[in-house]
Design an enzyme around this catalytic site. Structure first.
Site, PDB file in Angstrom:
ATOM      1  N   SER B  12       0.854  -1.193   0.000  1.00 34.38           N
ATOM      2  CA  SER B  12       0.000   0.000   0.000  1.00 34.38           C
ATOM      3  C   SER B  12       0.886   1.239   0.000  1.00 34.38           C
ATOM      4  O   SER B  12       1.697   1.395  -0.917  1.00 34.38           O
ATOM      5  CB  SER B  12      -0.946  -0.069   1.196  1.00 34.38           C
ATOM      6  N   HIS B  39      -2.699  -0.755  -3.456  1.00 37.82           N
ATOM      7  CA  HIS B  39      -3.845   0.142  -3.270  1.00 37.82           C
ATOM      8  C   HIS B  39      -3.637   1.390  -4.110  1.00 37.82           C
ATOM      9  O   HIS B  39      -2.715   2.164  -3.870  1.00 37.82           O
ATOM     10  CB  HIS B  39      -3.980   0.545  -1.795  1.00 37.82           C
ATOM     11  N   ASP B 132      -4.854  -4.152   5.632  1.00 35.95           N
ATOM     12  CA  ASP B 132      -5.193  -5.090   4.561  1.00 35.95           C
ATOM     13  C   ASP B 132      -4.059  -6.114   4.428  1.00 35.95           C
ATOM     14  O   ASP B 132      -2.898  -5.792   4.645  1.00 35.95           O
ATOM     15  CB  ASP B 132      -5.379  -4.323   3.238  1.00 35.95           C
TER      16      ASP B 132
END
Lengths: 280, 188
Positions: B12, B39, B132
């Site tokens: 991310s 992401h 995540d």
């Protein structure tokens, strides 16, 4: 395999098969050939949110309590889309497809898997802007009656309107999106005149047949939930539904190149996944 | 343990820098497919894939739905889609709602890949500022796969690697600069 050695994962796969079979036999909704990976994920969500320990328990409830089926369908089918999602797609429809459609005295457009209507309203607005709405009949179909009802209402939370408006502008919109809705109580209600040329109907790409001859079919991010065999069935249905040189629009990451009907279509706007029926 | 058949990577915040120190080191004959979730905001397509295609020895692209997963290919999840692996080793995409506020979601990729590859899967959670990947890495680990986490001490954003290690205490913590060698060794 030694029957005693079967792991939880394999047992769960059996339960899922049985659950889908129960859903089909009891209620005639056929998810048996949906792509497994995301289906499994959504079924797990449904099971957990209904507070049930296993898919077998979910199957038991489904068979005996018809109210469960619409809850389950919401997990399995409802997708949140946007008006003019992927503006470049609508720009390509406007600039490349519309000039061909203008040559027809009357038009039929099918929004297959219309969900709560965002794609439908995008097309009706685009056709109105291009002066084609009055000669067009739109078919908006889905298997989920709740979604069809929502599509026929055309009411969306106000906080989504900003994205819709930006998308509409990037799609080459020739009017102001605010011309088409009124606001109240935190929602935007799209004008009922946009629905005058629309037929809403329950239709399944899995089990139903051709119902009219179309000039344009838009079916975006619907077939990604199907397995390859089912995708072939749906594409075959589209092929059979399209007029000569009719158009088929798919989602940005969908492709006909893995389909048995690949040869039946030409790439009309390659980067936007707009295909044209090709005749032998 | 089964010989690895695929690698999944999630990153991310700080992803581009971290992946730039990892993916270009993999040689052109690397035998495994590498599936990557980063992401990214919805919007322009193929941004990361074209950026890394220019730097990498392997073929890099965003897959189409139902694309077969080929060895020696790096596949980036398209923006605004979840990327999943089917048991027949094809990619499927989905526009279900965001998971952990993200679409694509690392958990969604890892969990489906764990179903498809079982113990033949290697997964790595890299830098990031959210949680995540932790649940996905646990699913991968429980299916017998090899769980790797970027050493939080070397990570630009250590929150995500820390969360993954907290969820999967049995995961190996590997400094970023040693990760490419680890992926090569695991490929055999």
């Amino acid at each position: 395999m030694d029957a005693e050695q079967m792991d939880g994962e394999q047992i769960e796969d059996i339960e899922i098969r049985l659950l889908l079979e129960a859903l089909f036999r009891r209620y005639h909704y056929d998810f048996r050939n949906y792509a497994q990976a995301s289906l499994k994920r959504r079924l797990r969500q449904a099971r957990d949110q209904m507070g049930l320990p296993t898919f077998s328990a979910l199957q038991d409830r489904l068979l005996r309590d018809p109210a469960t089926v619409s809850r389950l369908l919401d997990f399995l089918t409802v997708q949140v889309s946007e008006l003019f999602r992927d503006p470049a797609y609508f720009r390509a429809i406007r600039e490349k497809v519309v000039p061909h459609l203008r040559t027809y005295p009357s038009l039929k457009v099918w929004i297959a898997g219309c969900s709560s209507g965002e794609e439908l309203y995008s097309f009706v607005i685009l056709f109105r802007e291009e002066g084609l709405e009055e000669r067009t009949l739109f078919y908006a179909t889905d298997i989920n009656q709740d979604a069809l009802d929502a599509a026929a209402r055309g009411i969306y939370p106000l906080d989504r309107i900003r994205t819709f408006t930006e998308n509409h502008q990037f799609s080459g919109g020739k009017s102001s999106l605010s011309d088409y809705y009124s606001t109240a109580y935190g929602h935007a209600a799209f004008d009922k005149s946009l629905r005058e040329r629309v037929v809403f109907s329950d239709h399944s790409l899995v089990t139903d047949a051709v119902f009219a001859e179309m000039h344009l079919i838009s079916c975006r991010n619907v077939m990604i939930y199907f397995d390859r065999g089912l995708q072939d069935r749906a594409v075959g249905l589209f092929r059979g539904s399209l007029a000569r040189k009719g158009f088929l629009g798919l989602g940005a990451k969908e492709s006909l190149r893995f389909s048995q009907y690949a040869g039946s279509f030409g790439e009309f706007v390659r980067e936007e996944k707009i295909y044209q029926r090709r005749d032998p | 343990m089964t010989r690895p058949r695929a690698v999944v990577i999630g990153a991310s915040a700080g992803a581009v820098q971290a992946l730039s120190r990892l993916l270009p080191i993999l040689p052109g004959d690397y035998p495994l497919p590498v599936l990557v979730v980063v992401h990214v905001p919805p919007g322009r397509r193929n941004v990361l894939a074209s950026l890394f295609a220019a730097k990498c020895n392997l073929e890099v692209r965003e897959p189409d739905d139902k694309e077969p997963i080929a060895p020696g290919t790096i596949l980036f999840a398209p923006p605004d889609y979840h990327m999943l692996v089917e048991t027949d080793r094809t990619v499927s995409l989905s526009v279900e709602g965001p998971v952990q506020f993200s679409r694509p979601s690392i958990d969604v990729l890892f969990e489906s890949a764990a179903d498809a590859y079982g113990s033949g899967l290697v997964g790595a959670v890299l830098t990031g500022a959210n949680h995540d990947g932790a649940e996905g890495l646990r699913a991968l680990f429980e299916a017998g796969g090899t769980a790797l986490v970027e050493d939080p001490a070397s990570a630009a954003y250590p929150v995500m690697p820390r969360a993954a290690l907290a969820f999967v205490p049995g995961a190996e913590s590997v400094p970023l600069d040693a990760l490419a060698k680890r992926l090569l060794d695991l490929a055999g």
